[in-house]
Structures are given as structure tokens and as C-alpha cells.
Design an enzyme around this catalytic site. Structure first.
Site, PDB file in Angstrom:
ATOM      1  CB  SER A 130      -3.467   2.360   0.490  1.00 32.57           C
ATOM      2  OG  SER A 130      -2.856   1.223  -0.052  1.00 32.57           O
ATOM      3  CD  GLU A 228       1.546   5.791  -0.137  1.00 33.58           C
ATOM      4  OE1 GLU A 228       2.226   4.973   0.522  1.00 33.58           O
ATOM      5  OE2 GLU A 228       0.459   5.486  -0.656  1.00 33.58           O
ATOM      6  CG  HIS A 297       1.327   1.766   2.804  1.00 34.30           C
ATOM      7  ND1 HIS A 297       1.296   2.665   1.755  1.00 34.30           N
ATOM      8  CD2 HIS A 297       0.232   0.976   2.665  1.00 34.30           C
ATOM      9  CE1 HIS A 297       0.223   2.420   1.009  1.00 34.30           C
ATOM     10  NE2 HIS A 297      -0.439   1.414   1.536  1.00 34.30           N
TER      11      HIS A 297
END
Length: 331
Positions: A130, A228, A297
Site C-alpha cells: 500500500s 493494484e 487490498h
């Protein structure tokens, strides 16, 4: 003129990190110390404790950074405090690897406070995903591989899926590189390619465009990019994708691995979902592209990816294979 410019770089002591060979950190041994730091948002204390317990069960010694549990406007301490924890973890010879407690926001604030040579001079596994993509990008830019992986929350959850993913991370730390095989997807573009793997959270690495911390500066070396994101509208991902096109990155990539995109509104702009939109553009590039690869996620199935490592990507009608290769392997 080019020779003069190259001489000037050497004279001024400027390091062209994008040209440095990528180094794989040494495997960990039983009893080694792993530092837990929080470069982004403040983590839940209980989750960090459980993450420490998981590392102890693997035979490692977790040490929580001095400011890892602090709070400053939602961040785990001020930018200087968080940067000091990262510098401690890099420079302390007793620390063999670094685990980020969580993502969130704020890792980019550390970059100008942590010289690239600190990553290069102290090659250690750096783990997280992330927002931690910013640190992966910096470390790869400095010539050191890192691991896009689960963090304390993932380590603390005991489910069959989580356990299998955590076992893969443990294997990497011990020096065993993985080979992943996943099911096919209707939008996949078949083909085979080899190259250096980089990627992660799309909005984070696109925010580093053109800086010295941008691992995409290595595009001319032959990259395979994985992407992502979460909470980003399809129109924003569209814009980021075209930023990569404008920079000339897409035309240089050898392959693309599309992970999970979660928490966005669909349909949008006439596309049924994010994959439909991405395929509309990526189908025009003659490279292998696989969709719905288990990273990101969306679920607990967030496979660890070794950033900066050479991989062999094979996208076939019956599925996709990603094989990680050692630095000495021919590719």
C-alpha cells in the site's frame, strides 16, 4: 557534451542509482532481529503486538521502533520521527530486516529525509504494501530488492489463506524464492517475458514520477510492472495509466501483472469495471498481461512480490506462472 555531463556527475559525486545492479539482501537466520516501524499512519497497538508474536513464532526477535506507535495528525509521529525510525532500522547492524506495521498515508514524507545511499549501504529486506510502495520505490532506485507483502495485520490473522501467504513470506526471508501459478482470466493477453519486477500501489508510485525515488526510471532495463490500488475511481486510474503512457513507460514494459482494485464505483465512463477499462487500453501493447493476480487490498490473498528481482512471466490459456529468479540466473 554527453561525455562532459557524465564527467560532471562523477566530479560532483552524483550517483546514478538507476544504473546500479540490484542487490538481494542476505537470508535471515533463527534469532535475527526484525525492526517494526510505522512510516505512514498510526497502527493499532494490539495488531502490532500480534505481529510481534507471529515473528517470534518464526524464530525471529521483533523490536518495535521508538515512534512506531506515536500519533501526530493521523501519522505515526512527525515526519522527522518516522524518518528517524527508518534510519535507525537501516543503520543498526543488529537489525536484519524491516517490517512496516501498516500503510495508510505519509511514507512519501520520509523520502527527502532518508538519503538513497542509506538504502544502498545497508541492504535489508523491507516489507509492506500500500503506502509502503513509496519506500519500495526508493529502495529499488537505490539498487536493493524489497518485498511487497503483508504487514502486522496480515501476520496476526490465523486463517488458512493468511497462513499460506505468511508461509510464503517466511520462505522468502529464509532465502527461498517462490513460483506462483494462478488461474487464467478472460482478459489475459498470452505470452512470455522476463524482466525486473517492480510495482505496487499505483497512485503512490505514480506520485513519484521522474524523481530520484522512482523505480520506473529503470524502465529501459526491461521491467515487468504489477499494479493494484484501493479507493481510486476508474477515471483516476485511467489518468494514471495515461501518465505512464505519456512518460513512455508503457511502451518499454515487458509485461504487466494486474492485481486487485477495490473500493471503487463501477460502472464508469461506459466500462463495466476496472479490468474492462484497463484492458481497453492495454490490449494494444504486444506484451503479456494477466488480470486478477492475487495482490492488493481486496482479500487476504496478497502474495509477497520481490521488488527488483528478475522474474519469468508466462501467461497461457490455462493460467499464469510467475517465477522469481536469483540474481545469478540467466533470463
Amino acid at each position: 557534451m554527453m561525455r562532459f555531463f557524465a564527467f560532471l556527475l562523477v566530479f560532483l559525486g552524483v550517483t546514478t542509482y538507476a544504473q546500479k545492479p540490484l542487490v538481494m539482501p542476505e537470508p535471515l537466520r533463527q534469532g535475527d532481529t526484525i525492526a517494526i516501524i510505522s512510516p505512514s499512519s498510526t497502527p493499532d497497538t494490539a495488531v502490532v503486538v500480534k505481529g510481534c508474536e507471529a515473528l517470534q513464532a518464526w524464530g525471529y526477535v521483533p523490536v518495535v521502533g521508538p515512534h512506531a506507535l506515536c500519533f501526530d495528525h493521523g501519522f505515526a509521529g512527525t515526519a522527522d520521527e518516522r524518518a528517524s525510525d527508518l534510519l535507525w532500522a537501516l543503520r543498526d547492524p543488529s537489525v536484519r530486516a524491516i517490517l512496516c506495521s501498516r500503510g495508510g498515508d505519509g511514507a512519501v514524507q520520509l523520502l527527502m529525509r532518508v538519503p538513497l545511499n542509506d538504502f544502498a549501504d545497508h541492504p535489508k529486506w523491507l516489507m509492506g504494501f500500500s503506502d509502503v510502495t513509496a519506500l519500495h520505490s526508493a529502495q529499488v532506485s537505490a539498487g536493493v530488492m524489497s518485498i511487497h507483502s503483508t504487514m502486522c495485520e496480515g501476520l496476526s490473522m490465523n486463517t488458512p489463506v493468511r497462513d499460506s501467504v505468511n508461509a510464503m513470506l517466511h520462505d522468502i526471508l529464509q532465502g527461498h524464492l517462490p513460483t506462483y501459478r494462478v488461474d487464467s482470466h478472460p482478459l489475459n493477453q498470452t505470452g512470455e517475458a522476463s524482466g525486473v519486477l517492480v510495482g505496487g500501489n499505483m497512485s503512490v508510485f505514480c506520485g513519484l514520477a521522474g524523481s530520484e525515488y522512482d523505480f520506473l526510471n529503470r524502465a529501459d532495463e526491461g521491467l515487468i510492472l504489477f499494479i493494484e490500488d484501493t479507493g481510486e475511481a476508474m477515471s483516476k486510474v485511467d489518468r494514471m495509466l495515461h501518465l505512464l503512457e505519456i512518460r513512455g513507460i508503457l511502451s518499454q514494459l515487458r509485461g504487466i501483472i494486474v492485481g486487485h482494485f477495490s473500493k471503487y464505483k463501477a460502472p464508469e465512463s461506459g466500462f463495466s469495471d476496472m479490468y474492462d477499462m484497463l484492458h481497453h487500453y492495454l490490449q494494444h501493447y504486444p506484451i503479456p498481461v494477466c488480470y486478477d493476480f492475487p495482490i492488493g487490498h481486496h482479500s487476504g490473498l496478497n502474495l509477497p512480490m520481490v521488488e527488483g528481482c528478475n522474474i519469468r512471466l508466462s501467461v497461457r490459456d490455462d493460467g499464469t506462472t510467475v517465477e522469481f529468479l536469483r540474481p545469478s540466473s540467466k533470463h
